[in-house]
Design a protein around this motif. Structure first.
Motif, PDB file in Angstrom:
ATOM      1  N   PRO A  41      -1.106  -3.500  10.587  1.00  0.00           N
ATOM      2  CA  PRO A  41      -1.990  -3.678   9.429  1.00  0.00           C
ATOM      3  C   PRO A  41      -3.316  -4.374   9.724  1.00  0.00           C
ATOM      4  CG  PRO A  41       0.259  -4.010   8.739  1.00  0.00           C
ATOM      5  CD  PRO A  41       0.298  -3.824  10.240  1.00  0.00           C
ATOM      6  N   LEU A 123      -0.091   3.421   5.481  1.00  0.00           N
ATOM      7  CA  LEU A 123      -0.935   2.286   5.118  1.00  0.00           C
ATOM      8  C   LEU A 123      -2.344   2.454   5.667  1.00  0.00           C
ATOM      9  CD1 LEU A 123      -1.256  -0.560   3.909  1.00  0.00           C
ATOM     10  CD2 LEU A 123      -0.526  -1.471   6.126  1.00  0.00           C
ATOM     11  N   LEU A 176      -7.595  -6.018  -0.473  1.00  0.00           N
ATOM     12  CA  LEU A 176      -6.917  -5.189   0.522  1.00  0.00           C
ATOM     13  C   LEU A 176      -6.881  -5.873   1.874  1.00  0.00           C
ATOM     14  CD1 LEU A 176      -5.742  -2.376   1.384  1.00  0.00           C
ATOM     15  CD2 LEU A 176      -8.106  -1.740   1.911  1.00  0.00           C
ATOM     16  N   LEU A 179      -4.436  -8.846   1.941  1.00  0.00           N
ATOM     17  CA  LEU A 179      -3.041  -8.410   2.053  1.00  0.00           C
ATOM     18  C   LEU A 179      -2.708  -7.955   3.465  1.00  0.00           C
ATOM     19  CD1 LEU A 179      -2.638  -6.376  -1.270  1.00  0.00           C
ATOM     20  CD2 LEU A 179      -1.538  -8.548  -0.712  1.00  0.00           C
ATOM     21  N   MET A 180      -3.599  -7.180   4.072  1.00  0.00           N
ATOM     22  CA  MET A 180      -3.313  -6.613   5.385  1.00  0.00           C
ATOM     23  C   MET A 180      -3.359  -7.656   6.492  1.00  0.00           C
ATOM     24  SD  MET A 180      -5.256  -2.928   5.110  1.00  0.00           S
ATOM     25  CE  MET A 180      -4.546  -2.292   6.631  1.00  0.00           C
ATOM     26  N   THR A 183       0.186  -9.961   5.665  1.00  0.00           N
ATOM     27  CA  THR A 183       1.513  -9.334   5.562  1.00  0.00           C
ATOM     28  C   THR A 183       1.705  -8.375   6.730  1.00  0.00           C
ATOM     29  OG1 THR A 183       1.341  -9.439   3.150  1.00  0.00           O
ATOM     30  CG2 THR A 183       3.073  -8.044   4.064  1.00  0.00           C
ATOM     31  N   ASP A 188       5.921  -3.261   3.088  1.00  0.00           N
ATOM     32  CA  ASP A 188       5.742  -4.158   1.945  1.00  0.00           C
ATOM     33  C   ASP A 188       4.369  -4.009   1.299  1.00  0.00           C
ATOM     34  OD1 ASP A 188       8.265  -5.159   2.406  1.00  0.00           O
ATOM     35  OD2 ASP A 188       7.557  -6.852   3.618  1.00  0.00           O
ATOM     36  N   LEU A 189       3.437  -3.374   1.999  1.00  0.00           N
ATOM     37  CA  LEU A 189       2.064  -3.252   1.502  1.00  0.00           C
ATOM     38  C   LEU A 189       1.791  -1.933   0.799  1.00  0.00           C
ATOM     39  CD1 LEU A 189       0.122  -4.710   4.571  1.00  0.00           C
ATOM     40  CD2 LEU A 189       0.426  -5.788   2.346  1.00  0.00           C
ATOM     41  N   THR A 193      -1.188  -1.537  -2.103  1.00  0.00           N
ATOM     42  CA  THR A 193      -2.362  -0.798  -1.638  1.00  0.00           C
ATOM     43  C   THR A 193      -2.521   0.521  -2.398  1.00  0.00           C
ATOM     44  OG1 THR A 193      -1.021   0.108   0.176  1.00  0.00           O
ATOM     45  CG2 THR A 193      -2.407  -1.792   0.672  1.00  0.00           C
TER      46      THR A 193
END
Length: 219
Positions: A41, A123, A176, A179-180, A183, A188-189, A193
């Motif tokens: 990620p 992702l 975004l 989160l990336m 995590t 989980d994303l 997303t």
């Protein structure tokens, strides 16, 4: 619509206005992508950021291909529908970004040593598409159709890009990236997303509508 997209592609290739944003994308990918390992990620966040900046510049270039006289000719040739011409430019920008997305997906895998899963690839697609849509939206709004003076357009574009990148918690771009980067598990994303991707699509629709409204009043 297909004919208009082909015309836009042919014009941008002939004028070579794609070169600067393309070189910027390649340069950012080379700087931001490292020979790493571990979770994917954060690496795909770098690819998405590079595409975000590139898509903004590319869209502004696409929207400024024709001067007002030439644009009027293109609008008349398309049946007098200026919205159709605008959507063709947006479609051209989106197709160009889809091509760059392939490079953004594969380049980190080529440089690094990652354990790739389907969730990682999904992702990566969602992140890059989200950033591409936001970049296109900013490029449309900051085009010649809205700002007649290039200086004002540049200031507006820079302000929107900087705000999207660095305004803490601002969806969809900054949220975004946050989160990336925090995590590591791509699975989980995927849900959050997906919501950010929808937000970016709505943003593009709103900015395109505003641009068409302003352009129609002027024309």
């Amino acid at each position: 619509m297909i004919a208009l997209i082909r015309y836009t592609f042919a014009t941008v290739v002939h004028t070579q206005r794609y070169l600067a944003p393309l070189l910027l994308f390649m340069g950012l990918m080379g700087v931001l992508t490292v020979n790493g390992s571990g979770p994917l990620p954060p690496a795909y966040a770098s690819s998405a950021g590079a595409l975000f900046v590139c898509s903004t510049w590319l869209t502004v270039a696409l929207m400024s291909l024709d001067d007002p006289t030439q644009r009027a000719i293109v609008v008349v040739s398309s049946g007098g529908r200026s919205l159709k011409v605008l959507l063709a430019a947006v479609g051209t920008a989106l197709l160009s970004c889809l091509v760059l997305m392939v490079f953004g997906l594969l380049f980190p895998l080529w440089l690094g040593s990652y354990d790739v899963t389907v969730a990682d690839l999904v992702l990566g697609v969602e992140a890059q598409l989200t950033c591409a849509l936001v970049g296109i939206a900013i490029g449309v709004l900051c085009s010649r159709l809205v700002f007649r003076r290039q200086g004002y357009a540049l200031v507006a574009a820079l302000a929107l890009v900087m705000g999207a990148l660095f305004a803490k918690g601002m969806p969809p771009v900054n949220r975004l990236f946050t989160l990336m980067s925090t995590t590591p598990d791509a699975a989980d994303l995927l849900a959050p997303t997906s919501g950010l991707l929808l937000t970016s699509a709505l943003l593009l629709a709103v900015f395109t509508t505003v641009t068409q409204f302003v352009a129609a009043r002027r024309e």
